[in-house]
Design an enzyme around this catalytic site. Sequence first.
Site, PDB file in Angstrom:
ATOM      1  N   ILE A   1       0.836  -1.205   0.000  1.00 12.39           N
ATOM      2  CA  ILE A   1       0.000   0.000   0.000  1.00 12.39           C
ATOM      3  C   ILE A   1       0.875   1.261   0.000  1.00 12.39           C
ATOM      4  O   ILE A   1       0.627   2.208  -0.758  1.00 12.39           O
ATOM      5  CB  ILE A   1      -0.967  -0.004   1.207  1.00 12.39           C
TER       6      ILE A   1
ATOM      7  N   HIS B   1     -12.756   3.152   9.325  1.00 18.74           N
ATOM      8  CA  HIS B   1     -12.067   1.978   8.767  1.00 18.74           C
ATOM      9  C   HIS B   1     -12.690   1.580   7.413  1.00 18.74           C
ATOM     10  O   HIS B   1     -13.114   0.439   7.228  1.00 18.74           O
ATOM     11  CB  HIS B   1     -12.113   0.808   9.753  1.00 18.74           C
TER      12      HIS B   1
ATOM     13  N   GLU C   1     -11.895  -0.130  18.057  1.00 22.61           N
ATOM     14  CA  GLU C   1     -12.916   0.020  17.009  1.00 22.61           C
ATOM     15  C   GLU C   1     -14.152  -0.793  17.358  1.00 22.61           C
ATOM     16  O   GLU C   1     -14.025  -1.981  17.641  1.00 22.61           O
ATOM     17  CB  GLU C   1     -12.343  -0.425  15.657  1.00 22.61           C
TER      18      GLU C   1
ATOM     19  N   ASP D   1      -8.065   6.555   9.623  1.00 17.32           N
ATOM     20  CA  ASP D   1      -9.124   5.642   9.182  1.00 17.32           C
ATOM     21  C   ASP D   1      -9.277   4.506  10.185  1.00 17.32           C
ATOM     22  O   ASP D   1     -10.288   3.799  10.190  1.00 17.32           O
ATOM     23  CB  ASP D   1      -8.768   5.060   7.804  1.00 17.32           C
TER      24      ASP D   1
ATOM     25  N   ASP E   1      11.686   2.056   6.144  1.00 14.38           N
ATOM     26  CA  ASP E   1      11.315   0.642   6.146  1.00 14.38           C
ATOM     27  C   ASP E   1      12.599  -0.158   6.274  1.00 14.38           C
ATOM     28  O   ASP E   1      13.267  -0.456   5.276  1.00 14.38           O
ATOM     29  CB  ASP E   1      10.558   0.280   4.851  1.00 14.38           C
TER      30      ASP E   1
ATOM     31  N   ALA F   1     -10.582   0.355   2.604  1.00 13.69           N
ATOM     32  CA  ALA F   1     -10.671  -0.755   1.645  1.00 13.69           C
ATOM     33  C   ALA F   1     -12.110  -0.981   1.182  1.00 13.69           C
ATOM     34  O   ALA F   1     -12.372  -1.908   0.423  1.00 13.69           O
ATOM     35  CB  ALA F   1     -10.138  -2.026   2.289  1.00 13.69           C
TER      36      ALA F   1
HETATM   37  P1  NAD Z   1       2.893  -4.883   3.474  1.00 11.43           P
HETATM   38  O1  NAD Z   1       3.282  -6.069   4.287  1.00 11.43           O
HETATM   39  O2  NAD Z   1       2.910  -4.991   1.984  1.00 11.43           O
HETATM   40  O3  NAD Z   1       3.833  -3.642   3.870  1.00 11.43           O
HETATM   41  C1  NAD Z   1       4.194  -3.340   5.181  1.00 11.43           C
HETATM   42  C2  NAD Z   1       5.599  -2.783   5.161  1.00 11.43           C
HETATM   43  O4  NAD Z   1       5.944  -2.399   6.492  1.00 11.43           O
HETATM   44  C3  NAD Z   1       6.651  -3.821   4.716  1.00 11.43           C
HETATM   45  O5  NAD Z   1       7.417  -3.320   3.622  1.00 11.43           O
HETATM   46  C4  NAD Z   1       7.504  -4.034   5.955  1.00 11.43           C
HETATM   47  O6  NAD Z   1       8.884  -4.231   5.644  1.00 11.43           O
HETATM   48  C5  NAD Z   1       7.307  -2.723   6.707  1.00 11.43           C
HETATM   49  N1  NAD Z   1       7.561  -2.825   8.130  1.00 11.43           N
HETATM   50  C6  NAD Z   1       7.268  -3.851   8.963  1.00 11.43           C
HETATM   51  N2  NAD Z   1       7.668  -3.552  10.223  1.00 11.43           N
HETATM   52  C7  NAD Z   1       8.217  -2.308  10.160  1.00 11.43           C
HETATM   53  C8  NAD Z   1       8.803  -1.449  11.132  1.00 11.43           C
HETATM   54  N3  NAD Z   1       8.906  -1.818  12.414  1.00 11.43           N
HETATM   55  N4  NAD Z   1       9.230  -0.236  10.728  1.00 11.43           N
HETATM   56  C9  NAD Z   1       9.119   0.151   9.438  1.00 11.43           C
HETATM   57  N5  NAD Z   1       8.624  -0.640   8.458  1.00 11.43           N
HETATM   58  C10 NAD Z   1       8.150  -1.844   8.835  1.00 11.43           C
HETATM   59  O7  NAD Z   1       1.475  -4.443   4.009  1.00 11.43           O
HETATM   60  P2  NAD Z   1       0.347  -3.591   3.230  1.00 11.43           P
HETATM   61  O8  NAD Z   1      -0.470  -4.492   2.404  1.00 11.43           O
HETATM   62  O9  NAD Z   1       0.991  -2.412   2.587  1.00 11.43           O
HETATM   63  O10 NAD Z   1      -0.570  -3.148   4.466  1.00 11.43           O
HETATM   64  C11 NAD Z   1      -0.115  -2.168   5.390  1.00 11.43           C
HETATM   65  C12 NAD Z   1      -1.116  -2.050   6.544  1.00 11.43           C
HETATM   66  O11 NAD Z   1      -2.370  -1.565   6.061  1.00 11.43           O
HETATM   67  C13 NAD Z   1      -1.421  -3.352   7.289  1.00 11.43           C
HETATM   68  O12 NAD Z   1      -1.421  -3.095   8.686  1.00 11.43           O
HETATM   69  C14 NAD Z   1      -2.825  -3.666   6.874  1.00 11.43           C
HETATM   70  O13 NAD Z   1      -3.509  -4.401   7.859  1.00 11.43           O
HETATM   71  C15 NAD Z   1      -3.408  -2.280   6.713  1.00 11.43           C
HETATM   72  N6  NAD Z   1      -4.631  -2.206   5.890  1.00 11.43           N
HETATM   73  C16 NAD Z   1      -5.642  -1.384   6.270  1.00 11.43           C
HETATM   74  C17 NAD Z   1      -6.797  -1.292   5.498  1.00 11.43           C
HETATM   75  C18 NAD Z   1      -7.926  -0.371   5.857  1.00 11.43           C
HETATM   76  O14 NAD Z   1      -9.069  -0.655   5.524  1.00 11.43           O
HETATM   77  N7  NAD Z   1      -7.676   0.750   6.496  1.00 11.43           N
HETATM   78  C19 NAD Z   1      -6.925  -2.093   4.348  1.00 11.43           C
HETATM   79  C20 NAD Z   1      -5.859  -2.893   3.960  1.00 11.43           C
HETATM   80  C21 NAD Z   1      -4.700  -2.950   4.745  1.00 11.43           C
END
Ligand code: NAD
Length: 322
Positions: free
Chosen positions: A153, A282, A264, A259, A172, A285
């Site tokens: 994302i 929230h 929640e 969001d 990251d 998505a």
């Molecule tokens: P992803 O796994 O593709 O990316 C997460 C990134 O965070 C990775 O590149 C990882 O290396 C990095 N990371 C992990 N620990 C870290 C740290 N301590 N410091 C810095 N970087 C770190 O995940 P994604 O698909 O991009 O999703 C990201 C978040 O969004 C997740 O928590 C997911 O649950 C959330 N999300 C929310 C919604 C919503 O409706 N609001 C929808 C989808 C996903």
Amino acid sequence: MSKKILITENIVGPGIDGLKEKYDVTQDKDLWQKSDELLNIAGDYDAIIVRNQTKVTEDLLKAASRCVVVGRAGVGIDNIDVKAASDQGIVVAFTPEENSISVAEQVLGMMLCLAKKFPGANASVKSGSWDRMAFLGVELFGKTLGVIGLGKIGARAALRARAFGMRIIGYDPYLTKNNFTVTETGAELCDLDTLLRESDFITIHLPLTDETRQMINEETLAKMKPTAYIINTSRGPIVKEEALYEALSKGTIAGAALDVREEEPPKESPLNTLDNILLTPHVAAFTQEAQDKVVESLADDVDRVLSGGPALRVANFPSPRK
Ligand code: NAD
């Protein structure tokens, strides 16, 4: 006798309709709230499908003695005890990127709302006012966007922000400069302090872990520019809301958009009294397209496992080990 699937939340779409044609599907959209009932009936099902509200605990997985696959419609799997599932040979299928575009679009929408003050301007005009001076905005062009967590994302948000002429920096520690999410977005990787100091907008895209819980707190917020904005569409507990309230009310930072929340649905919160925060329930998505893709992919993987084949999108292993 056809195999049995239990759906514990409101998950609908052609993918689920397809499962209903082939399997014996029981759906109760409120079952996630009735943990005792869920525990009692779990043993009757070959597959359990959840969204983010059902707590798939070790106890539940142990009770689900026939279950070979737990399907999570969405990305975050922090509501599922994946280790306990793996210990029992149960596949955990999920949909890692079906909703990434929708979330990235919400980030851009939130950035524009914060920069141009659309929500306040809309409320003001509807209340009969025409106060242009109250809504002086800022441009995104030329500003620095700090992306915390440059994964699926974060990278998609960064790519879209580049179309607005923004400079992208990313924190990251699990990536190197050669990872495609870095090379393709043109992000400069930096440490967290540099990101906090240099960003005009910060967007958080982290998983919720012991390391990321309350990463945004009094100390980290104090390092941001007073003109900067922060957006969280990842997981609520990554931002300490009490500290955010202090920073927003004292003007330590300019504004925020959330969001996702510590709890929640959230209880009555002082954040609700502030003009410089944008809150959504929230829904990042929650677009028709993302939901259709999520349900289609998940149903496909549940069907694959129940038919004896390997799942394609899994958090542990593709075929049951039981
Ligand atoms: P992803 O796994 O593709 O990316 C997460 C990134 O965070 C990775 O590149 C990882 O290396 C990095 N990371 C992990 N620990 C870290 C740290 N301590 N410091 C810095 N970087 C770190 O995940 P994604 O698909 O991009 O999703 C990201 C978040 O969004 C997740 O928590 C997911 O649950 C959330 N999300 C929310 C919604 C919503 O409706 N609001 C929808 C989808 C996903």
